[in-house]
Structure formats: C-alpha cells, structure tokens
Scaffold this motif. Structure first.
Motif, PDB file in Angstrom:
ATOM      1  N   LYS A  45      38.863  -0.030 -72.384  1.00  0.00           N
ATOM      2  CA  LYS A  45      38.083   0.894 -71.545  1.00  0.00           C
ATOM      3  C   LYS A  45      36.619   0.521 -71.421  1.00  0.00           C
ATOM      4  O   LYS A  45      35.905   1.074 -70.585  1.00  0.00           O
ATOM      5  N   HIS A  46      36.141  -0.351 -72.293  1.00  0.00           N
ATOM      6  CA  HIS A  46      34.776  -0.844 -72.108  1.00  0.00           C
ATOM      7  C   HIS A  46      34.765  -2.331 -71.705  1.00  0.00           C
ATOM      8  O   HIS A  46      34.371  -2.660 -70.603  1.00  0.00           O
ATOM      9  N   PHE A  47      35.200  -3.204 -72.603  1.00  0.00           N
ATOM     10  CA  PHE A  47      35.026  -4.634 -72.330  1.00  0.00           C
ATOM     11  C   PHE A  47      35.804  -5.087 -71.084  1.00  0.00           C
ATOM     12  O   PHE A  47      35.231  -5.658 -70.149  1.00  0.00           O
ATOM     13  N   PRO A 103      17.625  12.641 -56.022  1.00  0.00           N
ATOM     14  CA  PRO A 103      18.837  11.951 -55.575  1.00  0.00           C
ATOM     15  C   PRO A 103      20.101  12.647 -56.070  1.00  0.00           C
ATOM     16  O   PRO A 103      21.131  12.624 -55.410  1.00  0.00           O
ATOM     17  N   ARG A 104      20.016  13.286 -57.246  1.00  0.00           N
ATOM     18  CA  ARG A 104      21.182  13.970 -57.783  1.00  0.00           C
ATOM     19  C   ARG A 104      21.324  15.369 -57.185  1.00  0.00           C
ATOM     20  O   ARG A 104      22.404  15.804 -56.814  1.00  0.00           O
ATOM     21  N   LYS A 105      20.170  16.067 -57.078  1.00  0.00           N
ATOM     22  CA  LYS A 105      20.208  17.462 -56.599  1.00  0.00           C
ATOM     23  C   LYS A 105      20.528  17.548 -55.112  1.00  0.00           C
ATOM     24  O   LYS A 105      21.293  18.387 -54.673  1.00  0.00           O
ATOM     25  N   GLY A 136      25.459  -0.171 -72.882  1.00  0.00           N
ATOM     26  CA  GLY A 136      25.435  -1.564 -72.424  1.00  0.00           C
ATOM     27  C   GLY A 136      26.467  -1.930 -71.364  1.00  0.00           C
ATOM     28  O   GLY A 136      26.726  -3.120 -71.127  1.00  0.00           O
ATOM     29  N   PHE A 137      27.015  -0.915 -70.676  1.00  0.00           N
ATOM     30  CA  PHE A 137      28.107  -1.177 -69.736  1.00  0.00           C
ATOM     31  C   PHE A 137      27.728  -0.913 -68.296  1.00  0.00           C
ATOM     32  O   PHE A 137      27.176   0.160 -68.021  1.00  0.00           O
ATOM     33  N   PRO A 138      28.033  -1.816 -67.392  1.00  0.00           N
ATOM     34  CA  PRO A 138      28.797  -3.046 -67.544  1.00  0.00           C
ATOM     35  C   PRO A 138      27.978  -4.284 -67.935  1.00  0.00           C
ATOM     36  O   PRO A 138      28.533  -5.361 -68.101  1.00  0.00           O
ATOM     37  N   LEU A 160      18.582  -4.308 -68.627  1.00  0.00           N
ATOM     38  CA  LEU A 160      19.348  -3.088 -68.888  1.00  0.00           C
ATOM     39  C   LEU A 160      18.407  -1.900 -68.822  1.00  0.00           C
ATOM     40  O   LEU A 160      17.389  -1.871 -69.531  1.00  0.00           O
ATOM     41  N   VAL A 161      18.735  -0.940 -67.986  1.00  0.00           N
ATOM     42  CA  VAL A 161      17.877   0.238 -67.801  1.00  0.00           C
ATOM     43  C   VAL A 161      18.622   1.489 -68.245  1.00  0.00           C
ATOM     44  O   VAL A 161      19.773   1.697 -67.859  1.00  0.00           O
ATOM     45  N   ASP A 162      17.944   2.302 -69.060  1.00  0.00           N
ATOM     46  CA  ASP A 162      18.491   3.627 -69.346  1.00  0.00           C
ATOM     47  C   ASP A 162      17.351   4.601 -69.605  1.00  0.00           C
ATOM     48  O   ASP A 162      16.287   4.213 -70.091  1.00  0.00           O
ATOM     49  N   GLY A 163      17.600   5.860 -69.272  1.00  0.00           N
ATOM     50  CA  GLY A 163      16.577   6.886 -69.449  1.00  0.00           C
ATOM     51  C   GLY A 163      16.406   7.318 -70.906  1.00  0.00           C
ATOM     52  O   GLY A 163      15.396   7.911 -71.257  1.00  0.00           O
ATOM     53  N   THR A 164      17.375   6.993 -71.755  1.00  0.00           N
ATOM     54  CA  THR A 164      17.388   7.529 -73.121  1.00  0.00           C
ATOM     55  C   THR A 164      16.943   6.488 -74.138  1.00  0.00           C
ATOM     56  O   THR A 164      17.521   5.398 -74.208  1.00  0.00           O
ATOM     57  N   SER A 165      15.964   6.859 -74.978  1.00  0.00           N
ATOM     58  CA  SER A 165      15.396   5.856 -75.887  1.00  0.00           C
ATOM     59  C   SER A 165      16.380   5.443 -76.989  1.00  0.00           C
ATOM     60  O   SER A 165      16.394   4.289 -77.405  1.00  0.00           O
ATOM     61  N   ALA A 206      26.308  -0.740 -61.788  1.00  0.00           N
ATOM     62  CA  ALA A 206      26.351   0.532 -62.506  1.00  0.00           C
ATOM     63  C   ALA A 206      27.786   0.987 -62.666  1.00  0.00           C
ATOM     64  O   ALA A 206      28.636   0.734 -61.804  1.00  0.00           O
ATOM     65  N   ARG A 207      28.010   1.668 -63.795  1.00  0.00           N
ATOM     66  CA  ARG A 207      29.311   2.290 -64.035  1.00  0.00           C
ATOM     67  C   ARG A 207      29.077   3.680 -64.608  1.00  0.00           C
ATOM     68  O   ARG A 207      28.269   3.844 -65.539  1.00  0.00           O
ATOM     69  N   ALA A 208      29.780   4.665 -64.034  1.00  0.00           N
ATOM     70  CA  ALA A 208      29.807   6.024 -64.602  1.00  0.00           C
ATOM     71  C   ALA A 208      28.434   6.668 -64.730  1.00  0.00           C
ATOM     72  O   ALA A 208      28.118   7.284 -65.745  1.00  0.00           O
ATOM     73  N   GLY A 262      13.620   3.958 -68.896  1.00  0.00           N
ATOM     74  CA  GLY A 262      12.977   4.594 -67.756  1.00  0.00           C
ATOM     75  C   GLY A 262      14.008   5.146 -66.802  1.00  0.00           C
ATOM     76  O   GLY A 262      15.203   4.903 -66.950  1.00  0.00           O
ATOM     77  N   ARG A 263      13.518   5.893 -65.832  1.00  0.00           N
ATOM     78  CA  ARG A 263      14.402   6.488 -64.834  1.00  0.00           C
ATOM     79  C   ARG A 263      14.444   5.602 -63.593  1.00  0.00           C
ATOM     80  O   ARG A 263      13.415   5.081 -63.160  1.00  0.00           O
ATOM     81  N   ALA A 264      15.615   5.499 -63.009  1.00  0.00           N
ATOM     82  CA  ALA A 264      15.785   4.700 -61.799  1.00  0.00           C
ATOM     83  C   ALA A 264      14.825   5.165 -60.705  1.00  0.00           C
ATOM     84  O   ALA A 264      14.287   4.342 -59.948  1.00  0.00           O
ATOM     85  N   GLU A 265      14.604   6.470 -60.620  1.00  0.00           N
ATOM     86  CA  GLU A 265      13.753   7.013 -59.551  1.00  0.00           C
ATOM     87  C   GLU A 265      12.323   6.490 -59.639  1.00  0.00           C
ATOM     88  O   GLU A 265      11.627   6.401 -58.627  1.00  0.00           O
ATOM     89  N   GLU A 266      11.861   6.202 -60.864  1.00  0.00           N
ATOM     90  CA  GLU A 266      10.493   5.689 -61.013  1.00  0.00           C
ATOM     91  C   GLU A 266      10.454   4.171 -60.970  1.00  0.00           C
ATOM     92  O   GLU A 266       9.650   3.572 -60.260  1.00  0.00           O
ATOM     93  N   ILE A 300      21.884  -0.275 -64.109  1.00  0.00           N
ATOM     94  CA  ILE A 300      21.174   1.009 -64.092  1.00  0.00           C
ATOM     95  C   ILE A 300      22.008   2.089 -64.790  1.00  0.00           C
ATOM     96  O   ILE A 300      23.158   2.298 -64.427  1.00  0.00           O
ATOM     97  N   GLY A 301      21.408   2.759 -65.771  1.00  0.00           N
ATOM     98  CA  GLY A 301      22.144   3.768 -66.534  1.00  0.00           C
ATOM     99  C   GLY A 301      23.189   3.096 -67.407  1.00  0.00           C
ATOM    100  O   GLY A 301      24.337   3.499 -67.455  1.00  0.00           O
ATOM    101  N   THR A 302      22.745   2.081 -68.123  1.00  0.00           N
ATOM    102  CA  THR A 302      23.663   1.213 -68.875  1.00  0.00           C
ATOM    103  C   THR A 302      24.267   1.883 -70.098  1.00  0.00           C
ATOM    104  O   THR A 302      25.303   1.447 -70.596  1.00  0.00           O
TER     105      THR A 302
HETATM  106  N1  SAH Z   1      27.045   2.837 -67.757  1.00  0.00           N
HETATM  107  C1  SAH Z   1      27.483   3.314 -69.057  1.00  0.00           C
HETATM  108  C2  SAH Z   1      26.909   4.687 -69.405  1.00  0.00           C
HETATM  109  C3  SAH Z   1      27.339   5.819 -68.528  1.00  0.00           C
HETATM  110  S1  SAH Z   1      26.648   7.370 -69.021  1.00  0.00           S
HETATM  111  C4  SAH Z   1      28.987   3.280 -69.155  1.00  0.00           C
HETATM  112  O1  SAH Z   1      29.643   3.010 -68.171  1.00  0.00           O
HETATM  113  O2  SAH Z   1      29.533   3.514 -70.237  1.00  0.00           O
HETATM  114  C5  SAH Z   1      25.267   7.484 -67.902  1.00  0.00           C
HETATM  115  C6  SAH Z   1      24.011   6.849 -68.456  1.00  0.00           C
HETATM  116  O3  SAH Z   1      23.089   6.782 -67.371  1.00  0.00           O
HETATM  117  C7  SAH Z   1      23.353   7.654 -69.562  1.00  0.00           C
HETATM  118  O4  SAH Z   1      23.088   6.795 -70.639  1.00  0.00           O
HETATM  119  C8  SAH Z   1      22.060   8.179 -68.927  1.00  0.00           C
HETATM  120  O5  SAH Z   1      20.982   8.186 -69.852  1.00  0.00           O
HETATM  121  C9  SAH Z   1      21.807   7.169 -67.804  1.00  0.00           C
HETATM  122  N2  SAH Z   1      21.139   7.705 -66.619  1.00  0.00           N
HETATM  123  C10 SAH Z   1      21.572   8.722 -65.824  1.00  0.00           C
HETATM  124  N3  SAH Z   1      20.730   8.904 -64.781  1.00  0.00           N
HETATM  125  C11 SAH Z   1      19.745   7.975 -64.915  1.00  0.00           C
HETATM  126  C12 SAH Z   1      18.575   7.667 -64.148  1.00  0.00           C
HETATM  127  N4  SAH Z   1      18.276   8.349 -63.049  1.00  0.00           N
HETATM  128  N5  SAH Z   1      17.798   6.641 -64.563  1.00  0.00           N
HETATM  129  C13 SAH Z   1      18.109   5.942 -65.686  1.00  0.00           C
HETATM  130  N6  SAH Z   1      19.196   6.201 -66.455  1.00  0.00           N
HETATM  131  C14 SAH Z   1      20.014   7.201 -66.076  1.00  0.00           C
END
Ligand code: SAH
Length: 243
Positions: free
Chosen positions: A51-53, A238-240, A87-89, A104-109, A152-154, A132-136, A82-84
């Motif tokens: 489910k990951h690799f 973009p989400r709202k 680390g996936f994909p 690799l970009v993610d919003g969460t430290s 991007a995935r999920a 960082g956030r994709a929007e910025e 984006i939103g890795t």
């Molecule tokens: N791509 C991975 C993680 C999916 S979970 C996988 O397939 O397993 C979604 C991830 O996207 C979360 O870690 C969240 O922090 C990040 N994320 C969601 N919106 C984001 C945004 N606008 N900018 C950066 N990261 C974002």
C-alpha cells in the motif's frame, strides 16, 4: 521484502540489492516512528510493501513512458512531492530512480523531521525537505514553475489538488496524481480547474498495484500554459472553494 521484490519485478522496475536495502531500512523507520507518532495508518511490513511502496512505484512506468525514458529513467529530472506525509510517493520514486532531484513538501514539522531521519539513514543524495503550505510555496520564485515533475498522493480532491500542484510545474512539465476509486468523478469535477491553471490531461490510466485488489488510477497532466498569477489562492481557499 519479498512482496516488494516480486511486485517491482511485475512492474518491470529493476531494483538492485542496495535499493532493496534502502526500502527495508525505510520500512523499519516507518514502523519505529509510527509507534511514537501518528505518521501513517499503514506501518505493518506487508502493508507498507503493497500500500505504500508498490502503490507509489506503480506510477513510474507511466512517467518513464511519457518522458520517453527507460525504466528506471536516468535523467536527473527535478520532482516535487506536495503533501508527502511520510514520503509518498516521492521517496519510493527516488529510491528506484536515484538521479531524481527530489523536493518533499509537507505542512507538518514532525513529518519533515521523520523524513530527515530517513534521508540520512538511507544515504540519499539530492533530496530537499521543505516544511510549508502549497498555497504559499507555490508563489515563491524558488519553487514556482521550477519542476519537471510534480506529484501527489492522497492529499486532496483533484480540483483542490490541481491548484496546489500545477503552479510548481515548469512549462511542458508533468503532474503525476495518484487516485483511488473516486478518480472519475473527481476528474469530471476538476476539468475547469485543470484548464484554468494551465494544465492539459495526457493520461488517465487505470493501474494495477501488485498484490492489491483496489482500484487505482494515475492521472498525468502536462502543463501547457503558465498558471495565472492569482493561483494558488491564499491558504485554505483551494480546499474551501475549489475552482
Ligand atoms: N502523500 C502521503 C500523505 C497523505 S496525507 C501519502 O500518500 O501517504 C496528506 C498530507 O498532506 C499530510 O501530511 C498533510 O500535512 C499534507 N498537506 C495537506 N494539505 C497541504 C498543503 N496545502 N500544503 C502542504 N502540505 C499539505
């Protein structure tokens, strides 16, 4: 790593012993860190392999075909994920395609901290980690329009995701979007957004992940025109209010 080895073979992705070792070390770190913090819902060794690799590697033959490269490609293309998350994909693609220049970009430290540990432990070169956030980030000259591949995935529904992804791609670059069973519905819903952001659909391919009986599709978008400066809109929009 038998499941991964057989699956990569079925996908015709060659993996040398040191690459298998990298996947093994990655899976071990994922399981270890997941006990302390919630990185992923799937951390058992079989689940991680399928489910990951493999779920991430399934995109590689399509990418190679689209860029006219062998498997694995050898060109040192740049790729942003984006939103890795864990680390996936991005990381499985990087392990299988060592010359890839990966961001690799993610919003969460905490996810970025985990990724730092993985990159060090696996000895991966040319991987940049960005919290960082994709929007910025999508507005910064350092990132905007800079990448051969954006993946991007999920992360979000496709209409939202297109606004996160396409600004990062260079003109003629490729967006690689991993989708599940709702792909068709999301695709119809996102057509306007894709067009508005400068993208064009080149493939919408059903794919089979070895050992996984779930529907998967990979969407490949080519960026034909520059993304209008307005996009991505400010954080949350973009989400709202998807395009
Ligand atoms: N791509 C991975 C993680 C999916 S979970 C996988 O397939 O397993 C979604 C991830 O996207 C979360 O870690 C969240 O922090 C990040 N994320 C969601 N919106 C984001 C945004 N606008 N900018 C950066 N990261 C974002």
């Amino acid at each position: 790593m038998q499941t991964l080895i057989a699956g990569a073979d079925a996908l015709r992705i060659p993996l040398a012993r040191n690459q298998i070792d990298q996947f093994r070390a990655y899976a071990a770190l994922l399981a270890e860190w997941n006990e302390k913090m919630n990185l992923t819902a799937i951390a058992d060794i079989e689940g991680v392999q399928t489910k990951h690799f493999l779920d991430c590697l399934v995109g590689l033959p399509l990418i190679a075909e689209e860029i006219g490269a062998p498997l694995p490609p050898r060109q040192p293309l740049s790729c942003v994920d984006i939103g890795t998350g864990a680390g996936f994909p991005g990381l499985p693609l990087k392990i299988a395609w060592p010359s890839l220049k990966l961001t690799l970009v993610d919003g969460t430290s905490k996810k970025i901290r985990f990724l730092g540990e993985v990159v060090d432990a696996l000895g991966l070169q040319n991987v940049r980690l960005v919290q960082g956030r994709a929007e910025e980030l999508g507005h910064l000259p350092h990132y905007r329009g800079q990448f051969d591949l954006v993946a991007a995935r999920a992360v979000a529904r496709l209409n939202t995701l297109a606004e996160y992804l396409l600004p990062f791609a260079r003109r003629e670059g490729l967006a690689v979007v991993y989708k599940g069973p709702n792909a068709s519905e999301e695709f119809i819903e996102a057509r306007n957004a894709i067009e508005l952001l400068g993208g064009d659909t080149v493939r919408f391919a059903p794919v089979e992940v070895p050992d996984l009986d779930e529907e998967r599709r990979i969407l490949l978008l080519r960026k034909l025109r520059r993304t209008p400066r307005l996009y991505p809109r400010q954080q949350g929009l973009p989400r709202k209010c998807p395009l």
